[in-house]
Scaffold this active site. Structure first.
Site, PDB file in Angstrom:
ATOM      1  N   ASN A  99      35.557 -30.331  62.246  1.00 51.70           N
ATOM      2  CA  ASN A  99      34.461 -31.246  62.541  1.00 51.70           C
ATOM      3  C   ASN A  99      33.656 -30.639  63.677  1.00 51.70           C
ATOM      4  O   ASN A  99      34.216 -30.293  64.710  1.00 51.70           O
ATOM      5  CB  ASN A  99      35.015 -32.616  62.945  1.00 51.70           C
ATOM      6  CG  ASN A  99      33.916 -33.606  63.278  1.00 51.70           C
ATOM      7  OD1 ASN A  99      32.772 -33.394  62.932  1.00 51.70           O
ATOM      8  ND2 ASN A  99      34.281 -34.690  63.944  1.00 51.70           N
ATOM      9  N   GLY A 100      32.343 -30.503  63.510  1.00 55.58           N
ATOM     10  CA  GLY A 100      31.501 -29.924  64.549  1.00 55.58           C
ATOM     11  C   GLY A 100      30.619 -28.829  63.999  1.00 55.58           C
ATOM     12  O   GLY A 100      30.433 -28.693  62.782  1.00 55.58           O
ATOM     13  N   GLU A 480      15.449 -52.832  67.077  1.00 54.41           N
ATOM     14  CA  GLU A 480      16.803 -52.891  66.504  1.00 54.41           C
ATOM     15  C   GLU A 480      16.790 -53.535  65.124  1.00 54.41           C
ATOM     16  O   GLU A 480      17.475 -53.082  64.206  1.00 54.41           O
ATOM     17  CB  GLU A 480      17.728 -53.657  67.450  1.00 54.41           C
ATOM     18  CG  GLU A 480      19.113 -53.963  66.892  1.00 54.41           C
ATOM     19  CD  GLU A 480      19.945 -52.741  66.544  1.00 54.41           C
ATOM     20  OE1 GLU A 480      21.008 -52.918  65.912  1.00 54.41           O
ATOM     21  OE2 GLU A 480      19.554 -51.606  66.887  1.00 54.41           O
ATOM     22  N   LYS A 484      18.029 -51.593  61.721  1.00 59.14           N
ATOM     23  CA  LYS A 484      19.056 -52.085  60.804  1.00 59.14           C
ATOM     24  C   LYS A 484      18.554 -52.086  59.362  1.00 59.14           C
ATOM     25  O   LYS A 484      19.272 -51.716  58.434  1.00 59.14           O
ATOM     26  CB  LYS A 484      19.494 -53.502  61.194  1.00 59.14           C
ATOM     27  CG  LYS A 484      20.418 -53.550  62.369  1.00 59.14           C
ATOM     28  CD  LYS A 484      21.765 -52.938  62.036  1.00 59.14           C
ATOM     29  CE  LYS A 484      22.440 -52.389  63.272  1.00 59.14           C
ATOM     30  NZ  LYS A 484      21.874 -51.169  63.827  1.00 59.14           N
ATOM     31  N   GLU A 487      18.415 -48.506  58.137  1.00 55.61           N
ATOM     32  CA  GLU A 487      19.733 -47.875  57.999  1.00 55.61           C
ATOM     33  C   GLU A 487      20.434 -48.254  56.704  1.00 55.61           C
ATOM     34  O   GLU A 487      21.024 -47.390  56.046  1.00 55.61           O
ATOM     35  CB  GLU A 487      20.627 -48.282  59.177  1.00 55.61           C
ATOM     36  CG  GLU A 487      20.329 -47.574  60.475  1.00 55.61           C
ATOM     37  CD  GLU A 487      21.256 -48.028  61.588  1.00 55.61           C
ATOM     38  OE1 GLU A 487      21.752 -47.166  62.326  1.00 55.61           O
ATOM     39  OE2 GLU A 487      21.489 -49.248  61.716  1.00 55.61           O
TER      40      GLU A 487
END
Length: 607
Positions: A99-100, A480, A484, A487
């Site tokens: 991971n990374g 926000e 949402k 997303e």
């Protein structure tokens, strides 16, 4: 990003690994794979897409008591079986999950190509696997340490070798990795939920540490092969807390948990008679904080929007200048920081790589560093001078909901603490805290309107664009709400300060471009009403969040969601629930995967 699970013990590894991957699917879903060692044979199975596709490929012959596994969120290369993890060394005897991002992988790859290596994938991970194989001389721990000294970038890795079938070597640098300590078995994972059904005893690895994991022991080293001491901690939440609890989706469960979350975030921290708070995590530096002249808050995504609301709180009630910065941009500027500056890092996971980098840059410049995180033992929690835990419990859905609410509750407590050190009176502190304590009941009241909000979602689900508007404390909340919707429903939405609407966005308004307006009965109420009048004059449809006595809003808006009244600074903790539910139900109505929206991952651990 991405999920890692490793197991070594006496049980069949594949079932434990598969179970762990399912719990980590929120971290990545492009592809998945498992490698086990059966005797001296290294076996691997990979699949594109969800974990269920991988599960279909597993059969009874895929045995072994040691193995590593991975669910991928792509950074290098498309979603294919070839690019899926685990990856192998040139001789196929060593398998690795990662991971990374290895930043210098092209340089290393060119060197390995010149030495005769052949690569199958487009990934940086395969380069690291080949590098470990190239320097391997019979000791996997030594080979991993030697290879990692040549690597630049972020990694959380787990490695096995068929020549050493009794050990997993794991290491981390900038990407979370946790050791689970069992009886006769041990685990490695990027999140404790992967193995929580087997053990609650954990060791949080630090950057630059390598762990040699066997079934009945483990040893931790640095990159210079020096043995290190470590603390074994106990996880304070249960597996059941991370389950859906009868809800269709984790996101809905987490929205509905918000009354309890607020209670947990403030529990034991309020001294109501004194109009003050006691935050155990800040007690040791409380005197230093009383001398702070400036606050910088670094965060990303939803956490940054919570920070913007906190900026209003802190400046209005604590009288301290506050700047909210995109963590991803912060270290690429030349921020002016001194010892009288406090830098707050806000992150649900405590592992957000950009926020962590901004935090470390601030420490170098001499700032007091503080964390607001939800995950106990996370890197940000350990790297800051002090901090406050959210106590929101595990948040599994990729789109953050209850963590946002808990961040606002914690920011309220910090505002009162800093304000009481300065000009805030006992009476003012008492008023804020009294209202904060009433919020769980008020949020519960709002959550009873799910049927009404679901009906609105059905009505508006086929629109392609939305404008979200708010003023003062509700401006970041408008952002926000828009975030949402973007997303999880993939509908284009923009959050704007209502006063800025006339400076451009109003050109977009027509009968096909609805507006979601947040207009509580606060100090800027009349200006908010004027803004929606302007939208109505251009045939724009309006959904409004307001209070029951606000008749002007009800007269103008096409649809209204009512919330209870509270003091102005706490309105976002109430008004956010309808925004979350609206986005949720729109996504449900569109038949989308609410908990795992496309292209997103829960913990962003790569730049």
């Amino acid at each position: 990003m991405c999920g890692i699970v490793g197991y070594v013990g006496k049980k069949q590894a594949k079932e434990i690994l598969l179970e762990g991957l399912k719990r980590l699917e929120y971290r990545g879903y492009d592809s998945a794979g498992i490698a086990v060692i059966d005797g001296n044979e290294l076996k691997v199975i990979k699949a594109v897409g969800r974990i269920s596709n991988l599960a279909k490929k597993l059969d009874k012959s895929f045995d072994g008591n040691i193995g590593i596994s991975h669910t991928r969120w792509a950074t290098h290369g498309e979603s294919t079986v070839t690019n899926a993890h685990p990856h192998f060394s040139q001789d196929k005897k060593i398998a690795l999950v990662h991971n990374g991002i290895i930043e210098n992988y092209q340089e290393l790859k060119s060197e390995l190509l010149a030495a005769g290596h052949k690569f199958l994938s487009q990934t940086d991970t395969e380069v690291l696997a080949h590098l470990i194989g190239e320097v391997y001389e019979g000791d996997l721990l030594g080979a991993v340490g030697k290879a990692l000294k040549r690597v630049r970038g972020a990694y959380g890795i787990a490695v096995i070798s068929q020549d050493e079938p009794d050990r997993i070597i794991a290491a981390r640098m900038g990407s979370p990795l946790i050791l689970g300590v069992g009886r006769g078995e041990n685990f490695i994972a990027s999140d404790v939920s992967a193995f929580l059904g087997h053990t609650k005893q954990v060791v949080y690895l630090n950057d630059g540490e390598i762990v040699d994991v066997r079934s009945d022991s483990f040893d931790i080293y640095n990159l210079d092969n020096q043995k290190l001491e470590c603390d074994v901690c106990e996880v304070n939440w249960t597996l059941e807390e991370s389950e859906k609890g009868g809800y269709e989706h984790f996101m809905l469960k987490e929205i509905m948990e918000q009354p309890e979350v607020i209670k947990n975030s403030i529990l034991g921290r309020i001294i109501l008679d004194e109009g003050d708070v006691k935050l155990g995590g800040l007690e040791e530096i409380k005197d230093r904080l009383s001398k702070v002249e400036r606050i910088i808050i670094v965060a990303c995504g939803t956490a940054r929007l919570a920070a913007l609301i906190g900026e209003y709180m802190l400046e209005e009630y604590a009288g301290i200048p506050v700047e909210v910065e995109f963590a991803s941009e912060f270290r690429y500027r030349s921020p002016i920081i001194d010892s009288n500056t406090a830098v707050f890092a806000i992150s649900q996971s405590g592992e957000t790589v950009d926020t962590l980098a901004a935090l470390r840059e601030s420490k170098k410049k001499g700032a007091i560093t503080l964390g607001i995180v939800n995950v106990v033992g996370s890197t940000i929690a350990r790297d800051t001078d002090a901090g406050v835990y959210n106590h929101a419990g595990p948040e599994i859905a990729v789109a953050s909901t209850k963590a946002f609410t808990s961040q606002l509750a914690v920011l309220t407590l910090i505002t009162v603490m800093l304000g009481r050190q300065r000009q805030m009176s006992n009476i003012q502190g008492h008023k804020i805290l009294s209202e904060l304590m009433k919020l769980p009941e008020k949020v519960a009241e709002i959550l009873k309107q799910t049927d009404k909000i679901h009906a609105l979602a059905k009505k508006y689900k086929n629109y392609y664009n939305f404008l979200y508007l708010g003023r003062k404390y509700c401006f970041p909340l408008a952002e926000e709400g828009a975030l949402k919707l973007k997303e999880i429903s993939y509908i284009h939405a923009e959050g704007y300060a209502s006063g800025e609407m006339k400076h451009g966005p109003i050109a977009l308004i027509d009968e096909k471009f609805p507006t979601f307006a947040i207009i509580p009965n606060d100090s800027v109420y009349e200006k908010g009403v004027s803004n929606i009048e302007e939208i109505k004059a251009r045939n724009g449809k309006i959904i409004a969040i307001t209070n029951k006595d606000c008749r002007e809003v009800a007269r103008i808006a096409d649809d209204v969601i009512y919330i209870p009244e509270t003091i102005e600074m706490l309105t976002p903790l109430l008004a956010v629930a309808p925004l979350q539910l609206f986005a949720y139900y729109v996504a449900v109505e569109k038949g989308l995967d609410v908990d795992k929206p496309r292209n997103l991952a829960k913990s962003v651990t790569v730049e």
